[in-house]
Design an enzyme around this catalytic site. Structure first.
Site, PDB file in Angstrom:
ATOM      1  N   ASP A 174     -28.942  -3.595   7.972  1.00 58.47           N
ATOM      2  CA  ASP A 174     -28.548  -2.817   6.990  1.00 58.47           C
ATOM      3  C   ASP A 174     -28.506  -2.709   5.567  1.00 58.47           C
ATOM      4  O   ASP A 174     -27.456  -4.181   5.264  1.00 58.47           O
ATOM      5  CB  ASP A 174     -26.893  -1.841   7.458  1.00 58.47           C
ATOM      6  CG  ASP A 174     -26.959  -0.796   8.719  1.00 58.47           C
ATOM      7  OD1 ASP A 174     -27.586  -0.549   8.732  1.00 58.47           O
ATOM      8  OD2 ASP A 174     -25.735  -1.197   9.562  1.00 58.47           O
ATOM      9  N   ARG A 206       0.553  -1.378   0.414  1.00 61.00           N
ATOM     10  CA  ARG A 206      -0.128   0.015   0.011  1.00 61.00           C
ATOM     11  C   ARG A 206       0.966   1.452   0.148  1.00 61.00           C
ATOM     12  O   ARG A 206       0.508   2.347   0.995  1.00 61.00           O
ATOM     13  CB  ARG A 206      -0.824   0.178   1.255  1.00 61.00           C
ATOM     14  CG  ARG A 206      -2.075  -0.801   1.166  1.00 61.00           C
ATOM     15  CD  ARG A 206      -2.871  -0.331   2.128  1.00 61.00           C
ATOM     16  NE  ARG A 206      -2.507  -1.115   2.997  1.00 61.00           N
ATOM     17  CZ  ARG A 206      -3.264  -1.394   4.697  1.00 61.00           C
ATOM     18  NH1 ARG A 206      -3.955   0.125   4.648  1.00 61.00           N
ATOM     19  NH2 ARG A 206      -2.970  -1.524   6.044  1.00 61.00           N
ATOM     20  N   LYS A 244     -20.034   4.104  -7.590  1.00 60.84           N
ATOM     21  CA  LYS A 244     -19.973   2.870  -7.357  1.00 60.84           C
ATOM     22  C   LYS A 244     -19.167   3.029  -9.475  1.00 60.84           C
ATOM     23  O   LYS A 244     -19.980   3.087 -10.128  1.00 60.84           O
ATOM     24  CB  LYS A 244     -19.802   1.986  -7.447  1.00 60.84           C
ATOM     25  CG  LYS A 244     -20.917   2.209  -5.981  1.00 60.84           C
ATOM     26  CD  LYS A 244     -19.556   1.586  -5.483  1.00 60.84           C
ATOM     27  CE  LYS A 244     -20.196   1.729  -3.806  1.00 60.84           C
ATOM     28  NZ  LYS A 244     -19.315   0.521  -3.339  1.00 60.84           N
ATOM     29  N   TRP A 265       1.669   3.298  -2.084  1.00 61.71           N
ATOM     30  CA  TRP A 265       0.544   4.345  -2.975  1.00 61.71           C
ATOM     31  C   TRP A 265      -0.384   5.133  -1.547  1.00 61.71           C
ATOM     32  O   TRP A 265      -0.116   6.307  -1.951  1.00 61.71           O
ATOM     33  CB  TRP A 265      -0.465   4.363  -4.356  1.00 61.71           C
ATOM     34  CG  TRP A 265      -0.862   4.588  -5.037  1.00 61.71           C
ATOM     35  CD1 TRP A 265      -0.458   5.474  -5.857  1.00 61.71           C
ATOM     36  CD2 TRP A 265      -2.129   4.937  -5.058  1.00 61.71           C
ATOM     37  NE1 TRP A 265      -2.102   6.612  -6.440  1.00 61.71           N
ATOM     38  CE2 TRP A 265      -2.587   6.125  -5.751  1.00 61.71           C
ATOM     39  CE3 TRP A 265      -3.007   3.902  -3.903  1.00 61.71           C
ATOM     40  CZ2 TRP A 265      -4.224   6.225  -5.919  1.00 61.71           C
ATOM     41  CZ3 TRP A 265      -4.594   4.586  -4.061  1.00 61.71           C
ATOM     42  CH2 TRP A 265      -4.941   5.776  -5.088  1.00 61.71           C
ATOM     43  N   HIS A 324     -31.750   0.299   6.748  1.00 63.30           N
ATOM     44  CA  HIS A 324     -31.003   1.583   6.217  1.00 63.30           C
ATOM     45  C   HIS A 324     -29.352   1.273   4.663  1.00 63.30           C
ATOM     46  O   HIS A 324     -29.467   0.704   4.384  1.00 63.30           O
ATOM     47  CB  HIS A 324     -30.021   1.945   7.063  1.00 63.30           C
ATOM     48  CG  HIS A 324     -28.993   2.870   7.236  1.00 63.30           C
ATOM     49  ND1 HIS A 324     -28.972   4.334   6.373  1.00 63.30           N
ATOM     50  CD2 HIS A 324     -27.278   3.224   6.225  1.00 63.30           C
ATOM     51  CE1 HIS A 324     -28.143   5.226   5.921  1.00 63.30           C
ATOM     52  NE2 HIS A 324     -26.868   4.763   6.387  1.00 63.30           N
ATOM     53  N   HIS A 374     -21.395  13.390   6.202  1.00 69.18           N
ATOM     54  CA  HIS A 374     -19.499  13.877   5.371  1.00 69.18           C
ATOM     55  C   HIS A 374     -18.678  15.092   5.476  1.00 69.18           C
ATOM     56  O   HIS A 374     -17.479  15.098   5.477  1.00 69.18           O
ATOM     57  CB  HIS A 374     -19.757  13.505   4.234  1.00 69.18           C
ATOM     58  CG  HIS A 374     -20.276  11.747   3.543  1.00 69.18           C
ATOM     59  ND1 HIS A 374     -21.691  11.389   3.349  1.00 69.18           N
ATOM     60  CD2 HIS A 374     -20.111  11.341   3.519  1.00 69.18           C
ATOM     61  CE1 HIS A 374     -21.843  10.513   2.690  1.00 69.18           C
ATOM     62  NE2 HIS A 374     -20.392   9.547   3.083  1.00 69.18           N
ATOM     63  N   CYS A 381     -26.012   8.738   7.616  1.00 73.60           N
ATOM     64  CA  CYS A 381     -25.592   7.995   7.811  1.00 73.60           C
ATOM     65  C   CYS A 381     -24.826   7.343   9.014  1.00 73.60           C
ATOM     66  O   CYS A 381     -25.267   8.435  10.151  1.00 73.60           O
ATOM     67  CB  CYS A 381     -24.464   7.910   6.781  1.00 73.60           C
ATOM     68  SG  CYS A 381     -23.916   5.644   6.651  1.00 73.60           S
ATOM     69  N   ILE A 439     -28.295   6.426  13.093  1.00 73.15           N
ATOM     70  CA  ILE A 439     -27.707   5.207  11.864  1.00 73.15           C
ATOM     71  C   ILE A 439     -26.874   4.187  12.461  1.00 73.15           C
ATOM     72  O   ILE A 439     -27.331   2.737  12.360  1.00 73.15           O
ATOM     73  CB  ILE A 439     -27.091   5.756  10.429  1.00 73.15           C
ATOM     74  CG1 ILE A 439     -28.600   6.710   9.992  1.00 73.15           C
ATOM     75  CG2 ILE A 439     -27.058   4.262   9.618  1.00 73.15           C
ATOM     76  CD1 ILE A 439     -29.645   6.167  10.214  1.00 73.15           C
ATOM     77  N   GLY A 440     -26.513   3.922  13.329  1.00 71.65           N
ATOM     78  CA  GLY A 440     -25.820   2.906  14.118  1.00 71.65           C
ATOM     79  C   GLY A 440     -24.552   2.932  15.012  1.00 71.65           C
ATOM     80  O   GLY A 440     -24.682   2.973  15.999  1.00 71.65           O
TER      81      GLY A 440
HETATM   82  N1  GLN Z   1     -25.044   1.010  11.140  1.00 67.00           N
HETATM   83  C1  GLN Z   1     -24.060   1.360   9.709  1.00 67.00           C
HETATM   84  C2  GLN Z   1     -23.558   2.240  10.620  1.00 67.00           C
HETATM   85  O1  GLN Z   1     -23.488   3.086  11.256  1.00 67.00           O
HETATM   86  C3  GLN Z   1     -24.337   2.200   8.958  1.00 67.00           C
HETATM   87  C4  GLN Z   1     -22.706   2.262   7.506  1.00 67.00           C
HETATM   88  C5  GLN Z   1     -23.917   2.245   6.220  1.00 67.00           C
HETATM   89  O2  GLN Z   1     -24.694   1.858   5.952  1.00 67.00           O
HETATM   90  N2  GLN Z   1     -22.908   1.899   5.621  1.00 67.00           N
HETATM   91  O3  GLN Z   1     -22.006   3.032  10.759  1.00 67.00           O
HETATM   92 ZN    ZN Z   2     -25.112   4.786   5.410  1.00 70.10          ZN
END
Ligand code: GLN
Ligand code: ZN
Length: 763
Positions: free
Chosen positions: A602, A18, A114, A20, A644, A697, A729, A434-435
């Protein structure tokens, strides 16, 4: 050309160790200056060329290497830079290049998405603001570099105009075809300069030819490639396709170029069938992808060789090029260093370097009519057969369970309308996350110590519990309605489950690039997948013991585990998915047995698994829905299943999402709110739904008023009784203070709208 030739379509950028990634990150951290950075990068780049050369590959790709992403490179080459980066024209500077990829103060990074159905993310070019022009002939640069420094005449690789435009944003407002047209003189310019330099071969990637495109579009291809060919008649153009079969074989093989590259691994036999039926043009070269470029299983040399022999009935040997099915970007560098991996598995896989070796062996055998070293072949066959018959691979009990599966087992006990009543224990507009909560350096350090044996199991467990407790208290303080335990015990949402299930293996160095310098190490699904013991119960139950608020269990779904792994290829993928699903079903039942009544499954990778061809979507989605329901449907009416997804772009899969029959769905929205609202205007969604109200993000604290107006707009198309409030997220990558502040703002905003709704209701 007198002999069979071998070729490589692209090589992993990251390097055996790795290097790079490390070089890039040092540069971003300001630890090296631009000059020494560029020098180190040049060494890595040339080293990769040399490695392929040493393997004996004839056509070496140049310009597939990148400082971040090859689609971004193409955009930069054409001066396509959004206005927010204040680009002044000319060659795009290194700073601007990285700002487009990673964002800058006051200028959001370009979107990532993607690359077809792979796990590689490219930077989405934003057409529309800039007038494309050729500001730098990158293929020429790389060609000259390899010629001067290594004395070779390589094969420049370029993303073709149709694929480039199709993957960009902003073309749909105007006419797609006319935009492609704008690029033709630029591509012609590149080719002309390559011709002047004496370039013999060029690979132009047009994987879009394997997607669902119309015959009319192929007519445009024919016309435009005719123009490109005319611009540089001495350069041999290989029109390279991959990831599926040609959509219109006859028309595509008639496009006026010198060679057509086809994938004979992911075409489900269709390319060969079309070739047998229609023949192959006498004046063209066939570049045959016969070594799997995106999965890691060793090629059966004997089968591949007899396939190639069959091909020579249609295409003479001197017009055949033998190559991997796609760029090797999608596999790790080499198996060489995997000393601790199970021996049978190790002998049964090949990564980039070993794949090129396979290509070279096949090329020689075909050209010379005999295997140079018979023992290479014997060893290959033995390794493959050992793998197939390995007791670790085949677990009859798992196979029996699947055979005994009754399709009626996959459905909840009652419809949502009844479940909804059984589950109604929450305030209006419930708030949740979300977790994951921030994975601080300390969390990662403790886990590393535990893995290295410097921390014993008990100490590590105590540490994780302390983190859980800390965050339960924080969630109380913030005033959320539904809690999570925070996922501190997980490095990665797939790896965590893979390590606890039977049938998975992990390499030590098997990294592949996911986006930019971020690499992932996909697990290998090697044998039948089976549940061993509860995987998430301990942490979830502990978290629940600390609070009266419901704690939501957190499980990664079967399709995501499947799509983010290297999957065995001896049985159909959907069977592997169902094996995972059955294991997760046990996990979910275990959580339920312990009193957890909300469980999130998820599925962030559901969408990216969509096949290139639309006609195959239905089959994929049906299988995905089946697996998801197999995992989630055995629970009681009172148990609320959440799911999710990290994208909002699901207009075309909304039917499948509905069919998952999850009680609550949370999706990313904040960056494309307007578009999403339209989706719900047109498509009714009647179960619980949380549209992410702020972008995780970004490190900035969201604005309360913005969240409020976001919620209000959502409530114009969604019933408040079904609406949830959550971030986009998981919060794993964020810092602690900003996470707490952001969630506080979110909860305040939710309370504000809740009050408004109640006042309205009373009046
Ligand atoms: N439960 C995960 C988290 O909160 C969901 C992550 C994801 O959707 N990529 O990190
Ligand atoms: Zn997510």
């Amino acid at each position: 050309m007198s002999k069979v030739m071998s070729s490589s379509l692209g090589y992993p950028r990251i390097g055996e160790n790795r290097e790079w990634k490390k070089t890039l990150e040092e540069y971003w951290a300001g630890k090296v200056d631009e000059d020494s950075f560029l020098e180190q990068i040049e060494n890595i780049r040339l080293d990769h060329v040399k490695k392929q050369l040493d393997q004996g590959v004839d056509l070496i790709p140049l310009g597939d290497f990148s400082l971040y992403d090859h689609v971004l490179d193409t955009a930069a080459m054409f001066g396509i830079v959004p206005d927010r980066f204040h680009y002044k024209g000319g060659k795009v500077s290194l700073d601007t290049y990285f700002e487009m990829a990673r964002g800058a103060k006051g200028a959001a990074a370009s979107e990532m998405t993607k690359w077809f159905n792979t796990n590689y993310h490219y930077i989405v070019p934003e057409l529309g603001e800039s007038v494309p022009q050729l500001v730098e002939n990158r293929p020429l640069f790389y060609y000259k570099e390899a010629k001067e420094k290594l004395g070779i005449k390589g094969k420049p690789v370029i993303v073709g105009p149709f694929t480039f435009v199709k993957l960009s944003k902003g073309y749909y407002e105007v006419d797609y075809q006319s935009i492609v047209n704008d690029f033709v003189p630029l591509y012609a310019g590149i080719l002309r300069e390559l011709q002047e330099e004496g370039v013999e071969w060029v690979q132009i990637d047009e994987p879009i030819l394997c997607a669902s495109i119309t015959k009319q579009e192929i007519d445009r291809f024919t016309e435009i490639y005719g123009r490109l060919k005319k611009a540089a008649p001495d350069v041999k153009i290989i029109l390279q396709t991959y990831f599926d079969h040609l959509e219109h074989y006859k028309e595509v093989t008639a496009i006026p170029v010198d060679g057509i590259g086809m994938d004979f691994i992911y075409d489900r036999g269709e390319n060969m069938a079309a070739l047998k039926q229609n023949g192959f043009p006498k004046d063209k070269i066939l570049a045959a992808g016969v070594v799997d470029g995106r999965n890691i299983w060793r090629t059966n040399l004997v089968e591949a060789h007899s396939f190639l022999s069959e091909l020579t009935d249609y295409v003479p040997k001197d017009r055949l090029i033998i190559q991997p099915s796609s760029s090797l970007l999608h596999v790790p560098v080499t198996v060489r260093n995997e000393e601790t991996l199970d021996k049978t598995l190790r002998n049964g896989i090949s990564f980039a370097d070993e794949k090129l070796q396979e290509v070279v062996l096949l090329t020689r055998a075909l050209g010379e009519g005999i295997w140079r070293v018979q023992s290479d072949v014997d060893e290959c066959l033995k390794s493959i057969s050992d793998l197939h018959t390995s007791p670790n691979r085949n677990k009859p009990s798992v196979q029996d369970k699947l055979k005994g599966l009754n399709p009626l087992d996959v459905g909840r006990k009652s419809p949502f309308s009844i479940r909804m009543v059984a589950q109604s224990k929450l305030p209006l507009l419930p708030t949740t996350t979300i977790g994951s909560f921030p994975q601080t350096r300390e969390v990662r350090r403790q886990r590393k110590k535990w893995r290295n044996g410097e921390l014993d199991e008990g100490e590590y467990q105590r540490f994780i519990r302390a983190e859980i407790k800390r965050w339960i208290d924080i969630q109380e303080e913030i005033g959320l309605d539904v809690f999570v335990h925070g996922e501190f015990e997980r490095t990665d949402m797939v790896e965590f489950f893979g390590e606890k299930l039977e049938g998975f293996h992990f390499t030590t160095f098997g990294w592949v690039q996911s986006y930019g310098s971020r690499c992932v190490k996909p697990p290998i699904i090697y044998g039948d997948v089976n549940f061993k013991e509860p995987m998430t119960v301990k942490e979830t139950v502990y978290a629940q013991s600390l609070t009266d608020k419901p704690v939501k269990g957190m499980v990664t779904g079967p399709i995501t585990i499947l799509n983010w792994s290297f999957v065995r290829n001896d049985i159909p993928r959907y069977i592997v998915a169902n094996q995972i699903a059955l294991s997760l079903r046990k996990e979910i039942e275990s959580l339920e047995d312990e009193g957890i009544w909300m469980i999130q499954v998820d599925e962030p990778a559901l969408r990216e698994g969509l096949p290139l061809k639309k006609e195959r979507w239905e089959e994929y989605l049906q299988a995905a829905v089946f697996s998801f329901k197999l995992a989630t449907s055995s629970v009681q009416n009172e148990t609320q299943i959440h799911t999710h997804m990290c994208y909002s772009d699901f207009e075309d899969i909304i039917e499948a999402i509905r069919n998952l029959d999850a009680d609550v769905l949370s999706i990313e929205t904040s960056r494309s709110h307007g578009e999403l609202i339209n989706v719900f205007q047109e498509n009714r969604y009647d179960k619980g739904i949380g549209l992410g109200v702020y972008d995780i993000h970004s490190p900035f604290i969201p604005d309360r008023e913005e969240i409020i107006s976001h919620i209000r707009r959502s409530l114009q198309v969604l019933d408040p009784k079904q609406f949830w409030i959550n971030p986009d997220c998981g919060l794993k990558t964020r810092g602690i203070p900003e996470t707490i502040s952001s969630l506080k703002v979110m909860v305040e905003a939710a309370k504000h709208v809740r009050k408004e709704l109640l006042v309205k209701r009373e009046s």
